[in-house]
Structures are given as structure tokens and as C-alpha cells.
Design a protein around this motif. Structure first.
Motif, PDB file in Angstrom:
ATOM      1  N   GLU A 164      -5.895  -1.392   4.971  1.00  0.00           N
ATOM      2  CA  GLU A 164      -5.307  -1.252   6.238  1.00  0.00           C
ATOM      3  C   GLU A 164      -4.376  -0.126   6.569  1.00  0.00           C
ATOM      4  O   GLU A 164      -4.304   0.217   7.639  1.00  0.00           O
ATOM      5  N   VAL A 165      -3.504  -0.443   5.502  1.00  0.00           N
ATOM      6  CA  VAL A 165      -2.123   0.686   5.637  1.00  0.00           C
ATOM      7  C   VAL A 165      -2.757   1.983   5.671  1.00  0.00           C
ATOM      8  O   VAL A 165      -2.439   2.765   6.552  1.00  0.00           O
ATOM      9  N   LEU A 166      -3.725   2.587   4.918  1.00  0.00           N
ATOM     10  CA  LEU A 166      -4.038   3.631   4.820  1.00  0.00           C
ATOM     11  C   LEU A 166      -4.995   4.317   6.037  1.00  0.00           C
ATOM     12  O   LEU A 166      -4.993   5.492   6.277  1.00  0.00           O
ATOM     13  N   ARG A 167      -5.431   3.185   6.584  1.00  0.00           N
ATOM     14  CA  ARG A 167      -6.319   3.737   7.859  1.00  0.00           C
ATOM     15  C   ARG A 167      -5.438   3.500   8.955  1.00  0.00           C
ATOM     16  O   ARG A 167      -5.987   3.585  10.196  1.00  0.00           O
ATOM     17  N   GLY A 168      -3.909   3.135   8.726  1.00  0.00           N
ATOM     18  CA  GLY A 168      -3.301   2.895  10.099  1.00  0.00           C
ATOM     19  C   GLY A 168      -3.102   1.681  10.766  1.00  0.00           C
ATOM     20  O   GLY A 168      -2.889   1.490  11.911  1.00  0.00           O
ATOM     21  N   MET A 169      -3.814   0.502  10.542  1.00  0.00           N
ATOM     22  CA  MET A 169      -4.210  -0.706  10.880  1.00  0.00           C
ATOM     23  C   MET A 169      -3.022  -1.451  10.778  1.00  0.00           C
ATOM     24  O   MET A 169      -3.260  -2.612  11.337  1.00  0.00           O
ATOM     25  N   ALA A 170      -2.208  -1.233   9.696  1.00  0.00           N
ATOM     26  CA  ALA A 170      -1.358  -2.349   9.314  1.00  0.00           C
ATOM     27  C   ALA A 170      -0.087  -1.192   8.891  1.00  0.00           C
ATOM     28  O   ALA A 170      -0.076  -0.352   8.103  1.00  0.00           O
ATOM     29  N   ALA A 171       1.317  -2.100   8.736  1.00  0.00           N
ATOM     30  CA  ALA A 171       2.497  -1.371   8.210  1.00  0.00           C
ATOM     31  C   ALA A 171       2.415  -2.004   6.868  1.00  0.00           C
ATOM     32  O   ALA A 171       2.057  -3.197   6.538  1.00  0.00           O
ATOM     33  N   VAL A 172       3.403  -1.284   5.996  1.00  0.00           N
ATOM     34  CA  VAL A 172       3.666  -1.917   4.648  1.00  0.00           C
ATOM     35  C   VAL A 172       4.266  -3.295   4.780  1.00  0.00           C
ATOM     36  O   VAL A 172       3.718  -4.174   3.909  1.00  0.00           O
ATOM     37  N   GLU A 173       5.063  -3.695   5.648  1.00  0.00           N
ATOM     38  CA  GLU A 173       5.772  -5.049   5.783  1.00  0.00           C
ATOM     39  C   GLU A 173       4.650  -6.204   6.142  1.00  0.00           C
ATOM     40  O   GLU A 173       4.476  -7.257   5.912  1.00  0.00           O
ATOM     41  N   ASP A 174       3.479  -5.684   6.822  1.00  0.00           N
ATOM     42  CA  ASP A 174       2.536  -6.724   7.067  1.00  0.00           C
ATOM     43  C   ASP A 174       1.385  -7.155   5.827  1.00  0.00           C
ATOM     44  O   ASP A 174       1.124  -8.070   6.063  1.00  0.00           O
ATOM     45  N   VAL A 175       1.573  -6.142   4.860  1.00  0.00           N
ATOM     46  CA  VAL A 175       0.512  -6.503   3.786  1.00  0.00           C
ATOM     47  C   VAL A 175       1.326  -6.906   2.498  1.00  0.00           C
ATOM     48  O   VAL A 175       0.693  -7.346   1.433  1.00  0.00           O
ATOM     49  N   LEU A 176       2.533  -6.479   2.450  1.00  0.00           N
ATOM     50  CA  LEU A 176       3.545  -6.802   1.167  1.00  0.00           C
ATOM     51  C   LEU A 176       3.584  -8.295   1.077  1.00  0.00           C
ATOM     52  O   LEU A 176       4.081  -9.101   2.043  1.00  0.00           O
ATOM     53  N   LEU A 177       3.068  -8.763  -0.204  1.00  0.00           N
ATOM     54  CA  LEU A 177       3.409 -10.243  -0.411  1.00  0.00           C
ATOM     55  C   LEU A 177       4.255 -10.470  -1.642  1.00  0.00           C
ATOM     56  O   LEU A 177       4.185  -9.388  -2.632  1.00  0.00           O
ATOM     57  N   GLU A 178       4.690 -11.503  -2.048  1.00  0.00           N
ATOM     58  CA  GLU A 178       5.382 -11.924  -3.345  1.00  0.00           C
ATOM     59  C   GLU A 178       4.412 -12.869  -3.809  1.00  0.00           C
ATOM     60  O   GLU A 178       4.083 -14.016  -3.248  1.00  0.00           O
ATOM     61  N   ASP A 179       4.040 -12.670  -4.999  1.00  0.00           N
ATOM     62  CA  ASP A 179       3.168 -13.486  -5.773  1.00  0.00           C
ATOM     63  C   ASP A 179       4.256 -14.825  -6.218  1.00  0.00           C
ATOM     64  O   ASP A 179       5.175 -14.652  -6.857  1.00  0.00           O
ATOM     65  N   PRO A 180       3.723 -15.925  -5.716  1.00  0.00           N
ATOM     66  CA  PRO A 180       4.796 -17.181  -6.028  1.00  0.00           C
ATOM     67  C   PRO A 180       4.720 -17.514  -7.644  1.00  0.00           C
ATOM     68  O   PRO A 180       5.651 -17.870  -8.003  1.00  0.00           O
ATOM     69  N   VAL A 181       3.882 -16.957  -8.271  1.00  0.00           N
ATOM     70  CA  VAL A 181       3.990 -17.443  -9.961  1.00  0.00           C
ATOM     71  C   VAL A 181       4.646 -16.438 -10.315  1.00  0.00           C
ATOM     72  O   VAL A 181       5.593 -16.713 -11.156  1.00  0.00           O
ATOM     73  N   THR A 182       4.351 -15.202 -10.414  1.00  0.00           N
ATOM     74  CA  THR A 182       5.106 -14.053 -11.045  1.00  0.00           C
ATOM     75  C   THR A 182       6.247 -13.651 -10.423  1.00  0.00           C
ATOM     76  O   THR A 182       7.144 -12.870 -11.055  1.00  0.00           O
ATOM     77  N   LYS A 183       6.451 -13.821  -8.975  1.00  0.00           N
ATOM     78  CA  LYS A 183       7.482 -13.196  -8.078  1.00  0.00           C
ATOM     79  C   LYS A 183       7.498 -11.661  -7.887  1.00  0.00           C
ATOM     80  O   LYS A 183       8.867 -10.805  -7.849  1.00  0.00           O
ATOM     81  N   ILE A 184       6.179 -11.078  -8.242  1.00  0.00           N
ATOM     82  CA  ILE A 184       6.221  -9.795  -8.059  1.00  0.00           C
ATOM     83  C   ILE A 184       5.494  -9.357  -6.805  1.00  0.00           C
ATOM     84  O   ILE A 184       5.137 -10.122  -6.228  1.00  0.00           O
ATOM     85  N   ASN A 185       6.105  -8.244  -6.194  1.00  0.00           N
ATOM     86  CA  ASN A 185       5.768  -7.992  -4.986  1.00  0.00           C
ATOM     87  C   ASN A 185       4.351  -7.286  -5.117  1.00  0.00           C
ATOM     88  O   ASN A 185       4.119  -6.580  -6.033  1.00  0.00           O
ATOM     89  N   VAL A 186       3.324  -7.476  -4.172  1.00  0.00           N
ATOM     90  CA  VAL A 186       1.928  -6.918  -4.383  1.00  0.00           C
ATOM     91  C   VAL A 186       1.671  -6.562  -2.935  1.00  0.00           C
ATOM     92  O   VAL A 186       1.436  -7.151  -2.026  1.00  0.00           O
ATOM     93  N   ILE A 187       0.653  -5.551  -3.020  1.00  0.00           N
ATOM     94  CA  ILE A 187      -0.110  -5.001  -1.887  1.00  0.00           C
ATOM     95  C   ILE A 187      -1.224  -5.040  -2.506  1.00  0.00           C
ATOM     96  O   ILE A 187      -1.807  -4.353  -3.172  1.00  0.00           O
ATOM     97  N   PRO A 188      -2.244  -6.162  -1.562  1.00  0.00           N
ATOM     98  CA  PRO A 188      -3.478  -6.211  -2.254  1.00  0.00           C
ATOM     99  C   PRO A 188      -4.317  -4.842  -1.729  1.00  0.00           C
ATOM    100  O   PRO A 188      -3.977  -4.370  -0.854  1.00  0.00           O
ATOM    101  N   ALA A 189      -5.412  -4.968  -2.221  1.00  0.00           N
ATOM    102  CA  ALA A 189      -6.482  -3.684  -1.877  1.00  0.00           C
ATOM    103  C   ALA A 189      -6.948  -3.858  -0.350  1.00  0.00           C
ATOM    104  O   ALA A 189      -7.019  -2.838   0.029  1.00  0.00           O
ATOM    105  N   GLY A 190      -7.034  -4.980   0.277  1.00  0.00           N
ATOM    106  CA  GLY A 190      -7.466  -5.170   1.577  1.00  0.00           C
ATOM    107  C   GLY A 190      -8.896  -5.020   1.724  1.00  0.00           C
ATOM    108  O   GLY A 190      -9.658  -5.439   0.626  1.00  0.00           O
ATOM    109  N   SER A 191      -9.199  -4.659   2.846  1.00  0.00           N
ATOM    110  CA  SER A 191     -10.775  -4.627   3.026  1.00  0.00           C
ATOM    111  C   SER A 191     -11.553  -3.620   2.374  1.00  0.00           C
ATOM    112  O   SER A 191     -10.960  -2.622   2.159  1.00  0.00           O
TER     113      SER A 191
END
Length: 188
Positions: free
Chosen positions: A54-81
Motif C-alpha cells: 500500500e505504501v509503494l502504491r501510494g495508498m498509505a503513509a509509513v505511519e499508517d502501516v508501521l506496527l510494533e509487535d507486542p511480543v518482540t517490541k520490534i517495529n514492523v511494516i507488513p507486506a500488505g495486500s
């Protein structure tokens, strides 16, 4: 992070590397760049969330897709659709811009990529990576596949930081004895 073939442990290695970076106090982000299989996203239960595509297609900003994994506490950008022409997206100006943005915010960017031999996506991703880590599965990956993977990398092969021999059977290591390794790596 890539390999010659599927199933050699790229996603697990990427998640562990990102977790080590985060635990050492470094600002670390993990990108699931395997837009076809999305193994990291699945493992972190974010497979059906908007992400990199979605970021690469211009449908979302980084802030919209950036997650923090509750277990490992790492920031993650999932693959998306899922998307067609994944290699085109991975070597696009949008990808280069995304990496530049992430470099300004994070100390480490770990990119979980697809394997080199079945699809061209990993080669496209290699063009934006500073270093490449190649995963090789013990007693499974044929030598000729490893050689072919390095041939496919072509000029990008000079950025290979190393090879990780994964899923090693310590008992089968000649001359070292499995007992020593089990004792060394055990918590006892």
C-alpha cells in the motif's frame, strides 16, 4: 535477507535479527518484502493488514502501516495486500524513497526478502539494500543452487555480508561432536 530457495529460514532469521537489534537498544524496523508469500506478516499476525504494498502504491503513509509487535517490541511494516508486478514495486522510486525515509528514523532496516532463484523479486530488492545476508539450509540446499544464486545476484553479490548456515545438525558435523555443541548452547 534472502536465500537460493524457499523454506530455508529467511523469515525466521529476519525476525530474530530484528529482535536482536531492538533488544540492543537500536531503533530497528522489519519490512516484509516478500510480497508473494508474506511469511513474516503471517508469523506476526499482520498478514491481512495494509503494509508495504500500500505504501509503494501510494495508498498509505509509513505511519499508517508501521506496527510494533507486542511480543518482540520490534517495529514492523507488513507486506500488505498481494499485488502484481512485485519486482517493479521493489525496485521503484517509491521503494528507494521509503528506504530513505526509514534510514532517517531507524538504525537498522531488516528486509525479509523472497528467494533468489524462483522469482526476480529478491534481485530487485538487492538493489536498495546496503548488505545482503544469504540463508543456506544445512544438508538441503544444493551447492549448485547456492552458486546459481550468487550468479543471479551479479554485481550485487559484492554486498553480500555473509552466509548463514541454518538448521544445522550438530551431531552430523564431522570432527566436532554434537555433545560439545549441545553443552555449549544449553542453558545448563
Amino acid at each position: 535477507i534472502t536465500s537460493a530457495l524457499p523454506g530455508e529460514g529467511k523469515s525466521t532469521t529476519a525476525m530474530l535479527l530484528a529482535a536482536v537489534g531492538a533488544r540492543s537498544g537500536k531503533r530497528t524496523v522489519l519490512l516484509d518484502c516478500d510480497l508473494r508469500l508474506r511469511s513474516t506478516s503471517e508469523a506476526l499476525q499482520s498478514k491481512h493488514r495494509p503494509g508495504l504494498s500500500e505504501v509503494l502504491r501510494g495508498m498509505a503513509a509509513v505511519e499508517d502501516v508501521l506496527l510494533e509487535d507486542p511480543v518482540t517490541k520490534i517495529n514492523v511494516i507488513p507486506a500488505g495486500s498481494k499485488t502484481l508486478n512485485t519486482a517493479d514495486f521493489l525496485m521503484s522510486q517509491q521503494m528507494a524513497d521509503l528506504i530513505a525515509t526509514l534510514r532517517s528514523r531507524f538504525d537498522y532496516i531488516v528486509m525479509d526478502g523472497p528467494p533468489l532463484l524462483p522469482v526476480v523479486d529478491a534481485l530487485a530488492l538487492a538493489t536498495v539494500a546496503d548488505k545482503i545476508l544469504v540463508i543456506v539450509e544445512w544438508s538441503r540446499t544444493p551447492r549448485n543452487s547456492i552458486s546459481e544464486a550468487f550468479r543471479v545476484l551479479g554485481p550485487e553479490a559484492n554486498r553480500v555480508a555473509g552466509i548463514v548456515l541454518n538448521k544445522v545438525d550438530f551431531d552430523a558435523l564431522p570432527g566436532y561432536g554434537g555433545y560439545q555443541y549441545r553443552r555449549y548452547f544449553s542453558n545448563a
